[in-house]
Design a protein around this motif. Structure first.
Motif, PDB file in Angstrom:
ATOM      1  N   ASP A 158       5.829  40.357  45.374  1.00 46.16           N
ATOM      2  CA  ASP A 158       4.646  40.589  47.052  1.00 46.16           C
ATOM      3  C   ASP A 158       5.819  41.477  47.877  1.00 46.16           C
ATOM      4  OD1 ASP A 158       3.297  38.577  45.065  1.00 46.16           O
ATOM      5  OD2 ASP A 158       4.798  36.982  46.513  1.00 46.16           O
ATOM      6  N   VAL A 159       4.258  41.860  48.537  1.00 47.29           N
ATOM      7  CA  VAL A 159       4.991  43.204  49.246  1.00 47.29           C
ATOM      8  C   VAL A 159       3.683  42.477  50.548  1.00 47.29           C
ATOM      9  CG1 VAL A 159       4.704  45.414  50.361  1.00 47.29           C
ATOM     10  CG2 VAL A 159       5.173  45.085  47.988  1.00 47.29           C
TER      11      VAL A 159
ATOM     12  N   ALA B 274       1.039  32.226  35.563  1.00 46.79           N
ATOM     13  CA  ALA B 274       1.519  32.502  34.051  1.00 46.79           C
ATOM     14  C   ALA B 274       1.388  34.105  34.556  1.00 46.79           C
ATOM     15  CB  ALA B 274       0.481  32.336  32.894  1.00 46.79           C
ATOM     16  N   ALA B 275       0.699  34.669  35.225  1.00 50.11           N
ATOM     17  CA  ALA B 275       0.772  36.410  34.124  1.00 50.11           C
ATOM     18  C   ALA B 275       0.252  37.112  35.983  1.00 50.11           C
ATOM     19  CB  ALA B 275      -1.254  36.492  33.821  1.00 50.11           C
ATOM     20  N   PRO B 276       1.050  37.435  37.309  1.00 51.15           N
ATOM     21  CA  PRO B 276       0.883  37.933  38.703  1.00 51.15           C
ATOM     22  C   PRO B 276      -0.294  38.420  38.492  1.00 51.15           C
ATOM     23  CG  PRO B 276       2.918  38.017  37.570  1.00 51.15           C
ATOM     24  CD  PRO B 276       2.364  37.833  36.736  1.00 51.15           C
ATOM     25  N   THR B 277      -1.464  38.436  39.593  1.00 49.57           N
ATOM     26  CA  THR B 277      -2.035  39.223  39.466  1.00 49.57           C
ATOM     27  C   THR B 277      -2.635  39.355  41.280  1.00 49.57           C
ATOM     28  OG1 THR B 277      -3.838  36.952  40.336  1.00 49.57           O
ATOM     29  CG2 THR B 277      -3.972  38.217  38.358  1.00 49.57           C
TER      30      THR B 277
ATOM     31  N   SER C  28       9.174  40.598  47.945  1.00 45.44           N
ATOM     32  CA  SER C  28      10.122  39.846  47.661  1.00 45.44           C
ATOM     33  C   SER C  28       9.690  39.577  46.688  1.00 45.44           C
ATOM     34  CB  SER C  28      10.216  38.267  48.343  1.00 45.44           C
ATOM     35  OG  SER C  28       8.729  37.828  48.413  1.00 45.44           O
ATOM     36  N   LEU C  29      10.618  38.512  45.870  1.00 46.57           N
ATOM     37  CA  LEU C  29      10.524  37.672  44.477  1.00 46.57           C
ATOM     38  C   LEU C  29       9.794  36.169  45.074  1.00 46.57           C
ATOM     39  CD1 LEU C  29      13.345  38.422  42.097  1.00 46.57           C
ATOM     40  CD2 LEU C  29      11.284  39.581  42.068  1.00 46.57           C
TER      41      LEU C  29
ATOM     42  N   PRO D 289      -0.725  39.553  53.443  1.00 49.42           N
ATOM     43  CA  PRO D 289       0.417  39.676  52.317  1.00 49.42           C
ATOM     44  C   PRO D 289      -0.876  41.075  51.997  1.00 49.42           C
ATOM     45  CG  PRO D 289      -1.947  38.648  51.337  1.00 49.42           C
ATOM     46  CD  PRO D 289      -2.115  38.500  53.253  1.00 49.42           C
ATOM     47  N   LEU D 290       0.199  42.478  51.715  1.00 41.13           N
ATOM     48  CA  LEU D 290      -0.952  43.609  51.397  1.00 41.13           C
ATOM     49  C   LEU D 290      -0.208  44.085  50.168  1.00 41.13           C
ATOM     50  CD1 LEU D 290       2.731  45.459  54.080  1.00 41.13           C
ATOM     51  CD2 LEU D 290      -0.086  45.349  54.054  1.00 41.13           C
TER      52      LEU D 290
END
Length: 151
Positions: A79-80, A25-28, A147-148, A71-72
């Motif tokens: 996301d990076v 639900a919430a990006p972490t 990116s999304l 993942p950076l």
């Protein structure tokens, strides 16, 4: 007195390769991110050792490609990642993404558009979500991708 400059480390994540669960639900921030939220830091992206594995057989068209992703970090819902592909030809369905090629090169064929791009170090590329692509890499390509997440 001026502050001393630091050399960015080639930080490495643990071998678990954990990432955020899809559909949260919430990006972490991923616990594995090399540049976590709330921390001023840098990494030497061309010096990071990426764990490489074979892509799925369904994606592999030629050669014995190997790919890896670390993942950076995350900025909001974006996301990076650091990604690399070595020697071979693979297909993919792209996310909404922009990336900077750090090293190497590839030919990216857009299967629904009957055209291709040859990209190499220093190029900035945009891919649109849902684009079907074929990547041909003679040696390697390494990129930082923004990116999304899918969904």
């Amino acid at each position: 007195m001026s502050p001393q400059a630091e050399t960015p480390p080639a930080r490495r994540p643990s071998a678990s390769g954990a990432s955020d669960p899809a559909g949260s639900a919430a990006p972490t921030e991923s616990a594995e991110a090399l540049l976590p939220a709330g921390e001023n830091a840098a990494v030497y992206a061309t010096g990071i050792s990426l764990p490489l594995a074979a892509p799925s057989l369904a994606q592999t068209e030629a050669g014995s490609p190997r790919e890896g992703l670390v993942p950076l970090g995350r900025i909001g819902a974006v996301d990076v990642d650091l990604w690399e592909l070595r020697t071979g030809t693979v297909t993919d369905v792209e996310l909404e993404e922009m990336f900077v090629v750090l090293s190497g090169n590839a030919t990216i064929e857009f299967l629904d558009e009957d055209r291709s791009l040859v990209v190499g170090a220093g190029d900035v590329v945009r891919l649109t979500a849902g684009s079907r692509t074929r990547w041909t890499v003679l040696d390697h390509i390494r990129k930082v991708a923004v990116s999304l997440p899918a969904g």
